[in-house]
Design a protein around this motif. Structure first.
Motif, PDB file in Angstrom:
ATOM      1  N   ASN A   1      43.433  36.802  51.594  1.00  0.00           N
ATOM      2  CA  ASN A   1      41.107  36.883  51.542  1.00  0.00           C
ATOM      3  C   ASN A   1      41.217  37.836  52.426  1.00  0.00           C
ATOM      4  OD1 ASN A   1      41.342  34.513  49.990  1.00  0.00           O
ATOM      5  ND2 ASN A   1      40.447  33.219  51.706  1.00  0.00           N
TER       6      ASN A   1
ATOM      7  N   ILE B   1      42.131  41.384  50.144  1.00  0.00           N
ATOM      8  CA  ILE B   1      41.765  41.061  49.425  1.00  0.00           C
ATOM      9  C   ILE B   1      39.980  41.675  49.038  1.00  0.00           C
ATOM     10  CG2 ILE B   1      40.329  39.708  47.348  1.00  0.00           C
ATOM     11  CD1 ILE B   1      42.715  37.673  47.357  1.00  0.00           C
TER      12      ILE B   1
ATOM     13  N   ILE C   1      39.090  44.939  47.367  1.00  0.00           N
ATOM     14  CA  ILE C   1      37.761  44.494  46.216  1.00  0.00           C
ATOM     15  C   ILE C   1      37.007  45.239  46.296  1.00  0.00           C
ATOM     16  CG2 ILE C   1      36.188  43.140  47.759  1.00  0.00           C
ATOM     17  CD1 ILE C   1      37.174  40.649  44.848  1.00  0.00           C
ATOM     18  N   GLU C   2      36.004  45.994  47.031  1.00  0.00           N
ATOM     19  CA  GLU C   2      34.956  46.725  46.735  1.00  0.00           C
ATOM     20  C   GLU C   2      34.751  47.631  45.863  1.00  0.00           C
ATOM     21  OE1 GLU C   2      31.101  47.786  49.593  1.00  0.00           O
ATOM     22  OE2 GLU C   2      33.234  48.474  49.801  1.00  0.00           O
TER      23      GLU C   2
ATOM     24  N   VAL D   1      36.940  37.550  53.473  1.00  0.00           N
ATOM     25  CA  VAL D   1      36.669  38.605  52.454  1.00  0.00           C
ATOM     26  C   VAL D   1      35.587  39.298  52.728  1.00  0.00           C
ATOM     27  CG1 VAL D   1      35.921  38.917  50.126  1.00  0.00           C
ATOM     28  CG2 VAL D   1      37.877  36.678  50.793  1.00  0.00           C
TER      29      VAL D   1
ATOM     30  N   PHE E   1      32.589  41.925  38.318  1.00  0.00           N
ATOM     31  CA  PHE E   1      32.754  41.330  39.835  1.00  0.00           C
ATOM     32  C   PHE E   1      32.242  39.664  39.725  1.00  0.00           C
ATOM     33  CE2 PHE E   1      31.854  41.837  43.925  1.00  0.00           C
ATOM     34  CZ  PHE E   1      32.524  42.687  44.679  1.00  0.00           C
TER      35      PHE E   1
ATOM     36  N   PHE F   1      35.297  47.696  43.228  1.00  0.00           N
ATOM     37  CA  PHE F   1      35.259  47.227  41.477  1.00  0.00           C
ATOM     38  C   PHE F   1      33.777  46.350  41.943  1.00  0.00           C
ATOM     39  CE2 PHE F   1      39.860  45.956  42.100  1.00  0.00           C
ATOM     40  CZ  PHE F   1      40.340  47.439  41.529  1.00  0.00           C
ATOM     41  N   ARG F   2      33.430  46.315  42.719  1.00  0.00           N
ATOM     42  CA  ARG F   2      32.523  45.843  42.959  1.00  0.00           C
ATOM     43  C   ARG F   2      30.734  46.229  41.627  1.00  0.00           C
ATOM     44  NH1 ARG F   2      28.947  47.982  47.874  1.00  0.00           N
ATOM     45  NH2 ARG F   2      27.892  46.673  47.204  1.00  0.00           N
TER      46      ARG F   2
END
Length: 146
Positions: free
Chosen positions: A59, A62, A66-67, A111, A75, A69-70
Protein backbone atom coordinates in the motif's frame (compact mmCIF):
# COMPACT_ATOMS: atom_id res chain seq x y z
CA UNK A 1 5.79 -31.13 7.85
CA UNK A 2 4.41 -30.05 4.47
CA UNK A 3 1.00 -29.47 6.03
CA UNK A 4 2.58 -27.27 8.69
CA UNK A 5 4.45 -25.21 6.10
CA UNK A 6 1.26 -24.93 4.06
CA UNK A 7 -0.70 -23.68 7.09
CA UNK A 8 1.90 -21.03 7.86
CA UNK A 9 2.10 -20.06 4.18
CA UNK A 10 -1.69 -19.83 3.98
CA UNK A 11 -1.79 -17.61 7.06
CA UNK A 12 0.98 -15.44 5.64
CA UNK A 13 -0.86 -15.09 2.32
CA UNK A 14 -4.17 -14.28 3.98
CA UNK A 15 -2.53 -11.69 6.24
CA UNK A 16 -0.69 -10.17 3.29
CA UNK A 17 -3.84 -9.86 1.18
CA UNK A 18 -5.89 -8.61 4.16
CA UNK A 19 -3.55 -5.61 4.47
CA UNK A 20 -4.38 -4.50 0.94
CA UNK A 21 -7.74 -3.30 -0.35
CA UNK A 22 -8.71 -6.87 -1.25
CA UNK A 23 -11.14 -8.45 1.21
CA UNK A 24 -9.65 -11.20 3.38
CA UNK A 25 -10.05 -12.28 7.00
CA UNK A 26 -6.68 -13.32 8.33
CA UNK A 27 -7.95 -13.23 11.93
CA UNK A 28 -10.36 -16.11 11.23
CA UNK A 29 -7.53 -18.21 9.84
CA UNK A 30 -5.32 -17.36 12.81
CA UNK A 31 -8.08 -18.33 15.24
CA UNK A 32 -8.65 -21.64 13.45
CA UNK A 33 -4.94 -22.50 13.52
CA UNK A 34 -4.67 -21.56 17.20
CA UNK A 35 -7.71 -23.67 18.11
CA UNK A 36 -6.29 -26.66 16.24
CA UNK A 37 -3.44 -26.76 18.75
CA UNK A 38 -1.06 -28.03 16.07
CA UNK A 39 1.01 -24.90 15.57
CA UNK A 40 3.37 -22.72 17.57
CA UNK A 41 1.51 -19.67 18.87
CA UNK A 42 4.51 -17.31 18.67
CA UNK A 43 5.22 -18.44 15.10
CA UNK A 44 1.58 -17.98 14.10
CA UNK A 45 1.51 -14.42 15.49
CA UNK A 46 4.87 -13.63 13.85
CA UNK A 47 3.84 -15.03 10.46
CA UNK A 48 0.54 -13.13 10.49
CA UNK A 49 2.26 -9.92 11.63
CA UNK A 50 4.99 -10.07 9.00
CA UNK A 51 2.54 -10.94 6.22
CA UNK A 52 0.17 -8.13 7.20
CA UNK A 53 3.01 -5.64 7.50
CA UNK A 54 4.40 -6.55 4.08
CA UNK A 55 0.92 -6.13 2.60
CA UNK A 56 0.86 -2.63 4.10
CA UNK A 57 4.24 -1.96 2.45
CA UNK A 58 2.56 -2.69 -0.89
CA UNK A 59 0.00 0.00 0.00
CA UNK A 60 2.85 2.39 0.85
CA UNK A 61 4.41 1.79 -2.59
CA UNK A 62 1.02 2.29 -4.25
CA UNK A 63 0.70 5.57 -2.38
CA UNK A 64 4.14 6.65 -3.55
CA UNK A 65 3.08 6.39 -7.18
CA UNK A 66 -0.66 6.83 -7.27
CA UNK A 67 -0.94 10.59 -6.88
CA UNK A 68 0.20 11.18 -10.43
CA UNK A 69 -3.09 9.60 -11.53
CA UNK A 70 -5.36 11.71 -9.29
CA UNK A 71 -6.82 13.66 -12.23
CA UNK A 72 -7.88 10.54 -14.13
CA UNK A 73 -11.54 9.71 -14.34
CA UNK A 74 -11.00 6.17 -13.01
CA UNK A 75 -9.10 7.35 -9.91
CA UNK A 76 -10.89 5.68 -6.97
CA UNK A 77 -10.86 8.68 -4.60
CA UNK A 78 -12.18 12.18 -5.18
CA UNK A 79 -9.67 15.02 -4.91
CA UNK A 80 -11.54 16.30 -1.85
CA UNK A 81 -11.29 12.95 -0.05
CA UNK A 82 -7.62 12.61 -0.91
CA UNK A 83 -6.93 16.13 0.40
CA UNK A 84 -8.92 15.35 3.54
CA UNK A 85 -6.96 12.15 4.14
CA UNK A 86 -3.69 14.01 3.64
CA UNK A 87 -4.78 16.74 6.07
CA UNK A 88 -5.74 14.11 8.64
CA UNK A 89 -2.39 12.32 8.25
CA UNK A 90 -0.45 15.58 8.53
CA UNK A 91 -2.40 16.39 11.71
CA UNK A 92 -1.76 13.04 13.45
CA UNK A 93 1.48 12.16 11.70
CA UNK A 94 3.31 8.89 11.58
CA UNK A 95 1.86 7.80 14.93
CA UNK A 96 -1.44 7.22 13.18
CA UNK A 97 0.25 4.21 11.56
CA UNK A 98 -0.27 2.41 14.88
CA UNK A 99 -3.94 2.33 13.80
CA UNK A 100 -3.20 0.66 10.46
CA UNK A 101 -4.73 -2.55 11.82
CA UNK A 102 -8.21 -1.01 11.86
CA UNK A 103 -10.63 -2.81 9.52
CA UNK A 104 -12.03 0.51 8.28
CA UNK A 105 -9.50 3.17 7.36
CA UNK A 106 -6.39 1.24 8.26
CA UNK A 107 -5.44 0.48 4.66
CA UNK A 108 -6.07 4.08 3.66
CA UNK A 109 -3.65 5.30 6.35
CA UNK A 110 -0.88 3.19 4.83
CA UNK A 111 -1.58 4.48 1.31
CA UNK A 112 -1.66 8.11 2.46
CA UNK A 113 1.64 7.55 4.28
CA UNK A 114 3.11 6.59 0.92
CA UNK A 115 1.54 9.58 -0.82
CA UNK A 116 3.06 11.88 1.79
CA UNK A 117 6.46 10.17 1.51
CA UNK A 118 6.65 8.82 5.06
CA UNK A 119 10.12 7.23 5.28
CA UNK A 120 9.93 3.45 4.88
CA UNK A 121 11.75 2.40 8.08
CA UNK A 122 9.53 4.30 10.55
CA UNK A 123 6.52 3.23 8.47
CA UNK A 124 7.42 -0.46 8.74
CA UNK A 125 8.23 -0.27 12.46
CA UNK A 126 5.01 1.50 13.44
CA UNK A 127 2.81 -0.63 11.20
CA UNK A 128 4.46 -3.81 12.52
CA UNK A 129 3.85 -2.74 16.13
CA UNK A 130 0.19 -1.98 15.46
CA UNK A 131 -0.50 -5.12 13.48
CA UNK A 132 1.37 -7.37 15.91
CA UNK A 133 -0.59 -5.91 18.83
CA UNK A 134 -3.83 -6.77 17.01
CA UNK A 135 -2.77 -10.39 16.42
CA UNK A 136 -1.59 -10.75 20.03
CA UNK A 137 -5.01 -9.56 21.22
CA UNK A 138 -6.77 -11.96 18.81
CA UNK A 139 -4.61 -14.83 20.12
CA UNK A 140 -5.22 -13.86 23.76
CA UNK A 141 -8.99 -13.66 23.24
CA UNK A 142 -8.97 -16.99 21.39
CA UNK A 143 -7.16 -18.64 24.30
CA UNK A 144 -9.48 -17.02 26.86
CA UNK A 145 -6.70 -14.96 28.40
CA UNK A 146 -8.59 -11.70 28.03
Amino acid sequence: MLLTIGAYAGLFGAAFVAATFLPMQSEAILVGLILSGDYSLPVLVAVASVGNTLGAVVNWFIGRGIERFRDRRWFPVSPQKLEGAQRWYRKYGKWSLLLSWLPIGGDAITVVAGVLREPLLPFVLLVFIGKTARYVVVAAVTLGLV
